[in-house]
Scaffold this motif. Structure first.
Motif, mmCIF file in Angstrom:
data_model
loop_
_atom_site.group_PDB
_atom_site.id
_atom_site.type_symbol
_atom_site.label_atom_id
_atom_site.label_comp_id
_atom_site.label_asym_id
_atom_site.label_seq_id
_atom_site.Cartn_x
_atom_site.Cartn_y
_atom_site.Cartn_z
ATOM 1 N N ARG A 237 13.272 13.274 -3.029
ATOM 2 C CA ARG A 237 13.362 13.167 -1.561
ATOM 3 C C ARG A 237 12.073 12.658 -0.924
ATOM 4 N NH1 ARG A 237 15.114 18.611 -2.091
ATOM 5 N NH2 ARG A 237 13.537 19.197 -0.584
ATOM 6 N N PHE A 238 11.087 12.309 -1.729
ATOM 7 C CA PHE A 238 9.833 11.786 -1.197
ATOM 8 C C PHE A 238 10.062 10.375 -0.650
ATOM 9 C CE2 PHE A 238 6.548 14.153 -4.097
ATOM 10 C CZ PHE A 238 7.140 15.369 -3.796
ATOM 11 N N TYR A 239 9.433 10.063 0.471
ATOM 12 C CA TYR A 239 9.475 8.689 0.981
ATOM 13 C C TYR A 239 8.279 8.446 1.896
ATOM 14 C CZ TYR A 239 11.594 10.507 5.341
ATOM 15 O OH TYR A 239 11.842 11.186 6.511
ATOM 16 N N ALA A 240 8.031 7.186 2.204
ATOM 17 C CA ALA A 240 6.905 6.805 3.057
ATOM 18 C C ALA A 240 7.371 5.749 4.053
ATOM 19 C CB ALA A 240 5.756 6.266 2.221
ATOM 20 N N VAL A 241 6.790 5.790 5.243
ATOM 21 C CA VAL A 241 7.118 4.844 6.305
ATOM 22 C C VAL A 241 5.820 4.228 6.831
ATOM 23 C CG1 VAL A 241 8.143 4.577 8.604
ATOM 24 C CG2 VAL A 241 9.134 6.215 6.979
ATOM 25 N N VAL A 242 5.766 2.913 6.864
ATOM 26 C CA VAL A 242 4.632 2.241 7.507
ATOM 27 C C VAL A 242 4.869 2.365 9.007
ATOM 28 C CG1 VAL A 242 3.428 0.058 7.879
ATOM 29 C CG2 VAL A 242 4.277 0.637 5.599
ATOM 30 N N GLU A 243 3.986 3.099 9.678
ATOM 31 C CA GLU A 243 4.184 3.356 11.103
ATOM 32 C C GLU A 243 3.444 2.383 12.004
ATOM 33 O OE1 GLU A 243 3.343 7.505 11.859
ATOM 34 O OE2 GLU A 243 5.435 7.992 11.373
ATOM 35 N N ASN A 244 2.332 1.840 11.528
ATOM 36 C CA ASN A 244 1.569 0.949 12.401
ATOM 37 C C ASN A 244 0.660 0.054 11.570
ATOM 38 O OD1 ASN A 244 0.776 0.042 15.022
ATOM 39 N ND2 ASN A 244 -1.138 1.149 14.789
ATOM 40 N N ILE A 245 0.529 -1.167 12.044
ATOM 41 C CA ILE A 245 -0.425 -2.119 11.476
ATOM 42 C C ILE A 245 -1.211 -2.673 12.654
ATOM 43 C CG2 ILE A 245 -0.746 -4.236 10.146
ATOM 44 C CD1 ILE A 245 2.178 -3.805 9.127
ATOM 45 N N GLU A 246 -2.507 -2.510 12.623
ATOM 46 C CA GLU A 246 -3.359 -3.060 13.675
ATOM 47 C C GLU A 246 -4.098 -4.267 13.114
ATOM 48 O OE1 GLU A 246 -5.930 -0.279 15.634
ATOM 49 O OE2 GLU A 246 -4.334 1.221 15.788
ATOM 50 N N TYR A 247 -4.136 -5.309 13.923
ATOM 51 C CA TYR A 247 -4.804 -6.538 13.510
ATOM 52 C C TYR A 247 -6.098 -6.711 14.287
ATOM 53 C CZ TYR A 247 -0.406 -7.722 11.273
ATOM 54 O OH TYR A 247 0.701 -7.705 10.464
ATOM 55 N N ASP A 248 -7.079 -7.287 13.621
ATOM 56 C CA ASP A 248 -8.339 -7.665 14.242
ATOM 57 C C ASP A 248 -8.276 -9.180 14.406
ATOM 58 O OD1 ASP A 248 -10.921 -8.494 14.790
ATOM 59 O OD2 ASP A 248 -11.864 -7.163 13.321
ATOM 60 N N ASP A 249 -7.886 -9.626 15.595
ATOM 61 C CA ASP A 249 -7.722 -11.059 15.830
ATOM 62 C C ASP A 249 -9.053 -11.809 15.769
ATOM 63 O OD1 ASP A 249 -4.953 -10.842 16.098
ATOM 64 O OD2 ASP A 249 -5.087 -10.483 18.264
ATOM 65 N N HIS A 250 -10.126 -11.135 16.135
ATOM 66 C CA HIS A 250 -11.442 -11.779 16.110
ATOM 67 C C HIS A 250 -11.846 -12.161 14.690
ATOM 68 C CE1 HIS A 250 -15.515 -12.758 17.319
ATOM 69 N NE2 HIS A 250 -15.971 -11.947 16.375
ATOM 70 N N ASN A 251 -11.579 -11.264 13.730
ATOM 71 C CA ASN A 251 -11.935 -11.522 12.334
ATOM 72 C C ASN A 251 -10.748 -11.994 11.497
ATOM 73 O OD1 ASN A 251 -14.777 -10.785 12.317
ATOM 74 N ND2 ASN A 251 -14.043 -8.743 12.837
ATOM 75 N N ASN A 252 -9.593 -12.144 12.139
ATOM 76 C CA ASN A 252 -8.385 -12.630 11.480
ATOM 77 C C ASN A 252 -8.045 -11.805 10.239
ATOM 78 O OD1 ASN A 252 -6.156 -14.320 11.335
ATOM 79 N ND2 ASN A 252 -7.162 -15.693 9.894
ATOM 80 N N CYS A 253 -7.895 -10.483 10.457
ATOM 81 C CA CYS A 253 -7.589 -9.603 9.332
ATOM 82 C C CYS A 253 -6.814 -8.378 9.822
ATOM 83 C CB CYS A 253 -8.864 -9.164 8.618
ATOM 84 S SG CYS A 253 -9.945 -8.129 9.608
ATOM 85 N N VAL A 254 -6.278 -7.638 8.880
ATOM 86 C CA VAL A 254 -5.653 -6.354 9.189
ATOM 87 C C VAL A 254 -6.788 -5.352 9.355
ATOM 88 C CG1 VAL A 254 -4.182 -4.508 8.310
ATOM 89 C CG2 VAL A 254 -3.543 -6.896 7.929
ATOM 90 N N ALA A 255 -6.794 -4.636 10.487
ATOM 91 C CA ALA A 255 -7.859 -3.664 10.763
ATOM 92 C C ALA A 255 -7.502 -2.286 10.229
ATOM 93 C CB ALA A 255 -8.136 -3.589 12.260
ATOM 94 N N LEU B 164 0.831 -1.203 0.000
ATOM 95 C CA LEU B 164 0.000 0.000 0.000
ATOM 96 C C LEU B 164 0.870 1.259 0.000
ATOM 97 C CD1 LEU B 164 -2.673 1.534 0.236
ATOM 98 C CD2 LEU B 164 -2.575 1.122 2.719
ATOM 99 N N ALA B 165 1.894 1.287 0.847
ATOM 100 C CA ALA B 165 2.787 2.448 0.909
ATOM 101 C C ALA B 165 3.499 2.658 -0.423
ATOM 102 C CB ALA B 165 3.811 2.276 2.035
ATOM 103 N N ALA B 166 3.997 1.580 -1.014
ATOM 104 C CA ALA B 166 4.715 1.687 -2.289
ATOM 105 C C ALA B 166 3.799 2.179 -3.405
ATOM 106 C CB ALA B 166 5.323 0.333 -2.658
ATOM 107 N N CYS B 167 2.603 1.653 -3.457
ATOM 108 C CA CYS B 167 1.657 2.058 -4.504
ATOM 109 C C CYS B 167 1.251 3.516 -4.339
ATOM 110 C CB CYS B 167 0.431 1.157 -4.464
ATOM 111 S SG CYS B 167 -0.797 1.544 -5.727
ATOM 112 N N ALA B 168 0.890 3.909 -3.123
ATOM 113 C CA ALA B 168 0.443 5.286 -2.888
ATOM 114 C C ALA B 168 1.574 6.270 -3.157
ATOM 115 C CB ALA B 168 -0.069 5.423 -1.459
ATOM 116 N N LEU B 169 2.792 5.942 -2.726
ATOM 117 C CA LEU B 169 3.925 6.836 -2.963
ATOM 118 C C LEU B 169 4.255 6.913 -4.453
ATOM 119 C CD1 LEU B 169 6.113 8.668 -1.750
ATOM 120 C CD2 LEU B 169 7.563 6.631 -1.581
ATOM 121 N N THR B 170 4.244 5.781 -5.130
ATOM 122 C CA THR B 170 4.511 5.763 -6.571
ATOM 123 C C THR B 170 3.483 6.602 -7.322
ATOM 124 O OG1 THR B 170 5.535 3.579 -6.436
ATOM 125 C CG2 THR B 170 4.726 4.272 -8.597
ATOM 126 N N THR B 171 2.232 6.460 -6.957
ATOM 127 C CA THR B 171 1.166 7.220 -7.598
ATOM 128 C C THR B 171 1.351 8.717 -7.367
ATOM 129 O OG1 THR B 171 -0.330 5.344 -7.297
ATOM 130 C CG2 THR B 171 -1.332 7.466 -7.770
#
Length: 122
Positions: free
Chosen positions: A58-76, A37-44
């Motif tokens: 000098r543009f760059y992007a950093v993934v700062e956080n990924i939250e998971y929903d363990d109940h639904n077994n997915c990235v929230a 997602l970061a690569a696509c959004a930055l490239t675009t």
């Protein structure tokens, strides 16, 4: 886990967190999703900016956080911090942010909450 694309020689290795029995040697699939997602959004954003003569070196992007929903077994949610040049004009800043939010194929394909943070400090 090893993944070998059908028509390519490249291999990708994945892992999970130690709390789930992994070794944390390789990226997690959720981490790879966030990086895609970061690569696509930055490239675009870079493609749009370059069409308007903006230096994107000098543009760059950093993934700062990924939250998971363990109940639904997915990235929230995924939080990405975009760093753009301080000399980008205000009118272009709005365009850059719109590119990341609406023109990225990966982002448009995901239902996960996307939290984008923008700094003009690069």
């Amino acid at each position: 886990m090893e993944i070998t694309p059908e028509h390519e020689q490249a291999q990708t290795f994945t892992d999970v967190e130690k709390s789930h029995g992994g070794y944390e040697i390789y990226p997690t699939p959720g981490g790879m999703l966030a990086e895609a997602l970061a690569a696509c959004a930055l490239t675009t954003a870079c493609m749009g900016a370059e069409k308007r003569g903006v230096d994107t070196s000098r543009f760059y992007a950093v993934v700062e956080n990924i939250e998971y929903d363990d109940h639904n077994n997915c990235v929230a949610s995924i939080t990405i911090h975009f760093h753009f040049s301080s000399d980008v004009e205000e009118s272009m800043r709005n365009r850059l942010e719109a590119y990341t939010k609406r023109a990225c194929t990966v982002g448009n394909s995901l239902t996960v909450r996307k939290d984008f943070v923008y700094s003009y400090d690069a």
